[in-house]
Motif scaffolding. Structure first.
Motif, PDB file in Angstrom:
ATOM      1  N   THR A  35       0.809  -1.413   0.082  1.00 19.34           N
ATOM      2  CA  THR A  35       0.203  -0.027   0.083  1.00 19.34           C
ATOM      3  C   THR A  35       0.808   1.100   0.031  1.00 19.34           C
ATOM      4  O   THR A  35       2.009   1.135   0.659  1.00 19.34           O
ATOM      5  N   TYR A  73       1.478   6.671   6.544  1.00 24.16           N
ATOM      6  CA  TYR A  73       1.784   6.041   7.715  1.00 24.16           C
ATOM      7  C   TYR A  73       2.608   4.766   7.800  1.00 24.16           C
ATOM      8  O   TYR A  73       3.507   4.745   8.377  1.00 24.16           O
ATOM      9  N   CYS A  94       1.402   2.210  12.827  1.00 22.06           N
ATOM     10  CA  CYS A  94       0.622   1.757  11.741  1.00 22.06           C
ATOM     11  C   CYS A  94       0.415   0.063  11.931  1.00 22.06           C
ATOM     12  O   CYS A  94       1.489  -0.554  12.328  1.00 22.06           O
ATOM     13  N   ASN A  95      -0.766  -0.401  12.149  1.00 22.46           N
ATOM     14  CA  ASN A  95      -1.163  -1.794  12.500  1.00 22.46           C
ATOM     15  C   ASN A  95      -0.548  -2.776  11.491  1.00 22.46           C
ATOM     16  O   ASN A  95      -0.402  -3.892  11.755  1.00 22.46           O
ATOM     17  N   LEU A 123      -7.208   6.434   0.613  1.00 20.69           N
ATOM     18  CA  LEU A 123      -7.371   4.989   1.202  1.00 20.69           C
ATOM     19  C   LEU A 123      -8.877   4.676   0.833  1.00 20.69           C
ATOM     20  O   LEU A 123      -9.583   5.013   0.090  1.00 20.69           O
ATOM     21  N   ILE A 154      -7.317   0.841   6.902  1.00 24.02           N
ATOM     22  CA  ILE A 154      -8.210   1.256   5.777  1.00 24.02           C
ATOM     23  C   ILE A 154      -7.412   1.373   4.590  1.00 24.02           C
ATOM     24  O   ILE A 154      -7.627   2.187   3.605  1.00 24.02           O
ATOM     25  N   ALA A 155      -6.349   0.780   4.487  1.00 20.83           N
ATOM     26  CA  ALA A 155      -5.389   1.054   3.275  1.00 20.83           C
ATOM     27  C   ALA A 155      -5.751   0.106   1.951  1.00 20.83           C
ATOM     28  O   ALA A 155      -6.364  -0.812   1.997  1.00 20.83           O
TER      29      ALA A 155
HETATM   30  S1  SF4 Z   1      -4.566   2.127   6.756  1.00 27.06           S
HETATM   31 FE1  SF4 Z   1      -3.474   0.448   7.326  1.00 27.06          FE
HETATM   32  S2  SF4 Z   1      -1.321   1.135   6.589  1.00 27.06           S
HETATM   33 FE2  SF4 Z   1      -2.125   2.832   6.608  1.00 27.06          FE
HETATM   34  S3  SF4 Z   1      -1.916   3.588   8.973  1.00 27.06           S
HETATM   35 FE3  SF4 Z   1      -3.912   2.506   9.015  1.00 27.06          FE
HETATM   36  S4  SF4 Z   1      -2.923   0.429   9.608  1.00 27.06           S
HETATM   37 FE4  SF4 Z   1      -1.110   1.357   8.454  1.00 27.06          FE
END
Ligand code: SF4
Ligand SMILES: Cc1cc2nc3c(=O)[nH]c(=O)nc-3n(C[C@H](O)[C@H](O)[C@H](O)COP(=O)(O)OP(=O)(O)OC[C@H]3O[C@@H](n4cnc5c(N)ncnc54)[C@H](O)[C@@H]3O)c2cc1C
Length: 333
Positions: A123, A127, A135-136, A154, A164-165
């Motif tokens: 992605t 972030y 960032c998860n 996104l 939400i990537a």
């Molecule tokens: S959308 Fe996904 S890739 Fe972007 S910061 Fe959130 S967890 Fe991370």
């Protein structure tokens, strides 16, 4: 960039055995294959990817595009995006794929990028690419600042409370509409995965993006025999006309007989957390007249479950118009 070992395994078995030693094939992998490197090296420079070993697969025998006995096409995993786009069979029989490839990145990047690498490109969420941020996907459990932050580009389909990537690939949207099959060789043997089952929704494990396990090497992709008389179109809408990722895109493969849509395969890009096939749009189109009323119903159906974020509500209407325009243009072609 951290230090790492660069290896050239002599054959697929050696590559698989070396990669199987990795703890994971997903985010945080300590062993990575490298195709064109246009995703991996970027992320290594940013310390988002920190493999200890990088395995060059470019000399393995996966660089051919060949007909299959059933009349379909076999595309090797190290075939370059440019070579695939300009292959005469692809241009003639699967032109949605040519169109999608040629609207991706730049000519230089397409000359390097491989099919396997494109399937696994990451992605562009800002972030994810910045190790100073939570960032998860990069660090499970750290949070998702995009949900309340910069989320204009996104996803509005397939998102979760954890990520939400958007999946950024153009090629994958065409392959979703073509119902491609991905062939994998791993330490437990070979397997074939339907395109729609290959990428995973983020759910509560956004660090897992595909079904790949340690050691799994994508060897090739197959396409079914072309549907005679089908109309193909890829439409990509973006902030500038080239060298930019999709805000919304649509891949359309239609068979129209006597003004009626007999068969429809529809996928959307730029809006989903994975390349977004839309069975809802396909149902709304199939058996109905190829006209604006039908196309509008299909677009409504495709975006019915959209959940926009703070900055990307515009994508819902943009994606609908993108699909309607793609359908109209394909039908008139
Ligand atoms: S959308 Fe996904 S890739 Fe972007 S910061 Fe959130 S967890 Fe991370
Ligand atoms: C500036 C820029 C603009 C771009 N714009 C677009 C765009 O508009 N549209 C678009 O679609 N893309 C775009 N891209 C992304 C580009 O298409 C991808 O970077 C490219 O397709 C990745 O292919 P690669 O071979 O270079 O992958 P690599 O970087 O070599 O690999 C990517 C990942 O795939 C894994 N991998 C590679 N091959 C295999 C295999 N055979 N089996 C298992 N794992 C494998 C690697 O380990 C790595 O994790 C852009 C990229 C850049 C840098």
């Amino acid at each position: 960039m951290h230090t790492f070992e660069f290896l050239r395994p002599p054959d697929p078995a050696a590559a698989i055995a070396a990669a199987a030693q990795s703890k994971t094939a997903q985010q945080g992998a300590d062993v990575r294959f490298i195709g064109g490197g246009t995703t991996l090296i970027d992320l290594m420079k940013l310390n988002v990817e920190t493999p200890n070993r990088v395995l060059d697969i470019n000399r393995l025998p996966f660089d051919k595009i060949e007909p299959t006995p059933d009349g379909g096409l076999k595309i090797g995993a190290t075939v370059r995006n440019s070579d695939l786009a300009y292959h005469p069979t692809v241009q003639r029989d699967y032109s949605v794929l040519t169109q999608a490839l040629l609207q991706g990145a730049s000519a230089q990047i397409r000359n390097m990028a491989t099919v396997g690498g494109n399937l696994l490109q990451r992605t562009r969420c800002v972030y994810f690419r910045d190790t100073a941020m939570a960032c998860n996907k990069r660090e499970p459990g750290s949070g998702c600042p995009a949900i309340t932050g910069h989320n204009r580009t996104l996803a509005i389909l397939g998102a979760s409370d954890h990520c939400i990537a958007t999946n950024p690939s153009d090629m994958c949207v065409a392959m979703a509409a073509l119902e491609a099959t991905i062939h994998i060789q791993g330490s437990k043997g070979t397997r074939a995965v339907a395109f729609g089952d290959f990428h995973l929704l983020p759910g509560d494990t956004p660090q897992r993006e595909s079904v790949l396990e340690p050691g799994d090497l994508i060897t090739h992709v197959t396409l079914s025999p072309p549907i005679s008389g089908s109309k193909h179109l890829y439409l990509k809408l973006r902030d500038r006309a080239s060298y930019e990722f999709a805000l919304a895109s649509a891949a359309v493969v239609l068979t129209i007989v006597g003004g009626n849509i007999q068969r429809a395969r529809i996928a959307l890009g730029g809006v989903g957390t994975k390349p977004w096939r839309s069975p809802e749009a396909e149902v709304a189109l199939t058996g109905n007249a190829a006209n604006d009323a039908t196309f509008s119903k299909a677009a409504e159906a495709a975006l019915r479950d959209a959940k926009p974020q703070t900055e990307n509500r515009f994508k819902v209407e943009l994606a609908k118009r993108c699909l309607i325009h793609a359908l109209r243009t394909a039908a008139a072609s």
